[in-house]
Scaffold this motif. Structure first.
Motif, PDB file in Angstrom:
ATOM      1  N   UNK A 311       0.846  -1.210   0.000  1.00  0.00           N
ATOM      2  CA  UNK A 311       0.000   0.000   0.000  1.00  0.00           C
ATOM      3  C   UNK A 311       0.875   1.251   0.000  1.00  0.00           C
ATOM      4  N   UNK A 312       1.871   1.248   0.891  1.00  0.00           N
ATOM      5  CA  UNK A 312       2.771   2.406   0.981  1.00  0.00           C
ATOM      6  C   UNK A 312       3.465   2.665  -0.358  1.00  0.00           C
ATOM      7  N   UNK A 313       3.841   1.596  -1.035  1.00  0.00           N
ATOM      8  CA  UNK A 313       4.565   1.734  -2.306  1.00  0.00           C
ATOM      9  C   UNK A 313       3.607   1.898  -3.491  1.00  0.00           C
ATOM     10  N   UNK A 314       2.330   1.914  -3.168  1.00  0.00           N
ATOM     11  CA  UNK A 314       1.268   2.044  -4.183  1.00  0.00           C
ATOM     12  C   UNK A 314       1.351   0.945  -5.242  1.00  0.00           C
ATOM     13  N   UNK A 315       1.592  -0.257  -4.750  1.00  0.00           N
ATOM     14  CA  UNK A 315       1.734  -1.385  -5.668  1.00  0.00           C
ATOM     15  C   UNK A 315       0.581  -2.386  -5.540  1.00  0.00           C
ATOM     16  N   UNK A 316      -0.348  -2.102  -4.643  1.00  0.00           N
ATOM     17  CA  UNK A 316      -1.407  -3.075  -4.360  1.00  0.00           C
ATOM     18  C   UNK A 316      -2.151  -3.533  -5.606  1.00  0.00           C
ATOM     19  N   UNK A 317      -2.566  -2.567  -6.398  1.00  0.00           N
ATOM     20  CA  UNK A 317      -3.383  -2.923  -7.561  1.00  0.00           C
ATOM     21  C   UNK A 317      -2.589  -3.714  -8.590  1.00  0.00           C
ATOM     22  N   UNK A 318      -1.276  -3.617  -8.523  1.00  0.00           N
ATOM     23  CA  UNK A 318      -0.435  -4.258  -9.542  1.00  0.00           C
ATOM     24  C   UNK A 318       0.257  -5.505  -9.012  1.00  0.00           C
ATOM     25  N   UNK A 319      -0.221  -5.998  -7.891  1.00  0.00           N
ATOM     26  CA  UNK A 319       0.437  -7.168  -7.314  1.00  0.00           C
ATOM     27  C   UNK A 319      -0.577  -8.274  -7.056  1.00  0.00           C
ATOM     28  N   UNK A 320      -0.266  -9.427  -7.612  1.00  0.00           N
ATOM     29  CA  UNK A 320      -1.060 -10.630  -7.362  1.00  0.00           C
ATOM     30  C   UNK A 320      -0.479 -11.289  -6.111  1.00  0.00           C
ATOM     31  N   UNK A 321      -1.294 -11.414  -5.066  1.00  0.00           N
ATOM     32  CA  UNK A 321      -0.827 -12.060  -3.832  1.00  0.00           C
ATOM     33  C   UNK A 321      -1.499 -13.426  -3.720  1.00  0.00           C
ATOM     34  N   UNK A 322      -0.693 -14.438  -3.475  1.00  0.00           N
ATOM     35  CA  UNK A 322      -1.228 -15.780  -3.236  1.00  0.00           C
ATOM     36  C   UNK A 322      -0.715 -16.230  -1.870  1.00  0.00           C
ATOM     37  N   UNK A 323      -1.630 -16.554  -0.975  1.00  0.00           N
ATOM     38  CA  UNK A 323      -1.216 -17.071   0.338  1.00  0.00           C
ATOM     39  C   UNK A 323      -1.695 -18.509   0.451  1.00  0.00           C
ATOM     40  N   UNK A 324      -0.785 -19.396   0.850  1.00  0.00           N
ATOM     41  CA  UNK A 324      -1.210 -20.783   1.066  1.00  0.00           C
ATOM     42  C   UNK A 324      -0.229 -21.462   2.016  1.00  0.00           C
ATOM     43  N   UNK A 325      -0.371 -22.752   2.169  1.00  0.00           N
ATOM     44  CA  UNK A 325       0.455 -23.507   3.114  1.00  0.00           C
ATOM     45  C   UNK A 325       1.037 -24.735   2.429  1.00  0.00           C
ATOM     46  N   UNK A 326       2.162 -25.231   2.943  1.00  0.00           N
ATOM     47  CA  UNK A 326       2.850 -26.338   2.268  1.00  0.00           C
ATOM     48  C   UNK A 326       2.315 -27.719   2.637  1.00  0.00           C
ATOM     49  N   UNK A 327       1.604 -27.800   3.754  1.00  0.00           N
ATOM     50  CA  UNK A 327       0.966 -29.059   4.161  1.00  0.00           C
ATOM     51  C   UNK A 327       0.094 -28.768   5.362  1.00  0.00           C
TER      52      UNK A 327
END
Ligand code: NG6
Ligand code: CA
Length: 512
Positions: A311-327
């Motif tokens: 947000x601070x870098x104003x990159x939110x709209x241009x960043x695909x975030x994927x959150x997950x777990x390995x097991x």
């Protein structure tokens, strides 16, 4: 004249290719994968946890799509990570099992991994955090150049935990070298065969430990925690377990700041909530389920740090975030850290059966959230069947890179499902527990072929993991209808042998 026109035409044709690496287009975003370690389906408040609050992940989910049926490929770390980065099922590679801390690199240097594909598409690529895919070619000199490693398989930068936080060496490796390490008079040595050096171990000095450990985790003590394996030397380079989340977050934030003007791919691979659970004192007591829950809250804080930085870098709209777990999750995994005693009724797998190591849903169905404001619908919930093995081909499609035949052989372009646009996703997913028996889910059906190995694992879960498992696994085959029975309690194999045969066939076709 004719040749000049030809050259001009050729240049015009080449122009888009020449500029595409630098222009900022909304349809080709930065990519940030935040990967948790052993965090279960029921561990986040947006997945129903009540004794653990994860406000940052909940906000992320409310701004993107939350998946109910997303899978890692295996119920342990190394195989899952191998599949994620190579697009190949780990069961095809005999070496892709939970690795020692001094194991050689599993991935062929120069191969077209996820980071390599993105690098070739013009991305600056970095890994911060857990690696656990091996380093070097057999004998690692921890005092010299440590390679091949992440830099040889597609990452431009790396700052890694070499294996796990419960394995020696307990040092960060930055690029090709141990971080903070220059004292050649106190060389780092590592052994997984026999004790080396004079440092205290969990066996010789149990009174030094923050919590008791099982025999396997009673090797060298660094900090006040005994580890798997033995090491000697390098004390100035040892990591501080309680500071680890802050250290990794600092490195990740610095990478985002430095690459504000570039297109970037960051694989932020956190250690929470793998053992030894040693959250920073700032997080101790922040959940109602002891250290295990506190470590999940710490992970959530890291996610918040990444979001506020973007947000601070104003990159939110241009960043695909994927959150997950390995097991999936585990309570006791070598240390008496009170995880089970303080579970307090918390179900780390939510409504699912089993957890880490096991073929049941809790082993591989993991919390998964995708956010990309310019393309992904906000606050959506998707029940599409998605597998992390497809991320490589899906991201390659996103950045318009063709994969040659034979590369990422098990990875399919499921981008539409991953972005919440296709509600169906894959036909089936393969689930690899510890041991040789693979499971398969197709539609609502789940099949676990007959086999012996998982028995010990679930018995251990029953003994040590309380709520994670209810009924013991036998060596028989299992067929469950997940639509009617998400907790895998009723074996329908005798009622529907034809379904089991069809899933067995599908499984065999995939294995071959
Ligand atoms: C197991 C360890 C366990 C954990 C796991 C790897 C024993 C008895 N258990 O072998 O504590 O380190 O490996 O976890 O040694 S994973 O999430 O990286 O796969
Ligand atoms: Ca793990």
């Amino acid at each position: 004249m004719r040749s000049t026109t030809g050259i001009l035409l050729a240049l015009l044709w080449l122009l888009p290719a020449l500029v595409s690496g630098t222009e900022t287009r909304d349809d080709v975003p930065n990519i940030l994968i935040i990967y948790a370690d052993d965090i279960g389906y029921g561990d986040l408040s947006c997945y129903g946890a009540t004794l653990i609050q994860t406000p940052h992940l909940d906000r992320l989910a409310s701004q993107g799509v939350r998946f109910t049926d997303a899978y890692c490929t295996a119920a342990t770390c190394t195989p899952s990570r191998y599949s994620l980065l190579t697009g190949e099922y780990a069961f095809r590679n005999q070496r892709a099992r939970v690795l020692r801390g001094d194991a050689p690199l599993l991935i062929e240097p120069g191969s077209l991994t996820m980071p390599e594909v993105l690098r070739r598409a013009g991305y600056r690529t970095s890994i911060v955090g857990k690696w656990h895919l091996g380093l070097g070619e057999g004998v690692v000199d921890w005092n010299g150049e440590i390679k091949p490693g992440p830099l040889e398989v597609g990452f431009d930068e790396s700052f890694i935990i070499p294996a796990t936080n419960d394995r020696v060496p307990t040092v960060y490796v930055h690029g090709h070298r141990v971080e903070n390490w220059s004292d050649q008079d106190d060389p780092i040595r590592v052994s997984y065969q026999e004790p080396i050096g004079n440092l205290p171990t969990g066996i010789s000095h149990p009174h030094l430990l923050r919590y008791p450990a099982d025999r396997q985790h009673s090797g060298t003590i660094t900090g006040d925690i005994s580890r798997i394996g033995w090491m000697d030397g390098g004390q100035s380079a040892w990591w501080d377990d309680e500071d680890m989340a802050y250290e990794l977050a600092r490195r990740a934030v610095a990478f985002l700041e430095q690459n504000r003007e570039n297109r970037f791919f960051l694989f932020l691979s956190m250690h929470e909530n793998h053992v030894p659970r040693a959250p920073h004192p700032d997080f101790v007591g922040t959940s109602q389920t002891g250290l295990r829950g506190d470590a999940v809250v710490e992970f959530d804080w890291v996610v918040g740090q990444m979001m506020s930085t973007l947000e601070r870098l104003q990159l939110c709209d241009h960043t695909l975030i994927i959150v997950s777990s390995d097991n999936g999750p585990v309570y006791f995994d070598g240390y008496e850290d009170g995880a089970l005693e303080h579970a307090n009724g918390h179900h780390a797998s939510g409504p699912l059966r089993g957890g880490k190591y096991l073929p049941f849903e809790g082993g591989t169905r993991v919390p998964t959230i995708v956010r990309w404001p310019s393309r992904v619908e906000t606050g959506a919930v998707s029940s599409a069947l998605v597998s992390q093995v497809d991320l490589l081909a899906s991201l390659a499609a996103l950045v318009d890179m063709d994969l040659p035949d034979g590369v990422a052989p098990d990875s399919r372009n499921q981008l539409a499902a991953w972005l919440g646009e296709d509600p169906k996703g894959r036909d089936y997913v393969i689930q690899q527990p510890t041991g040789p028996v693979l499971a398969i889910r197709k539609g609502d059906w789940k099949y676990i072929p007959a086999g012996n190995r998982p028995i010990w694992a679930e018995q251990r879960h029953n003994l040590r993991n309380g709520p994670l498992a209810s009924t013991p696994l036998t060596k028989n085959a299992y067929l469950f209808h997940l639509g009617d029975d998400p907790g895998e309690t009723t074996n329908l194999i005798d009622q529907h042998p034809e379904v089991a045969r069809e899933l067995e066939r599908r499984l065999q076709q995939t294995i071959q």
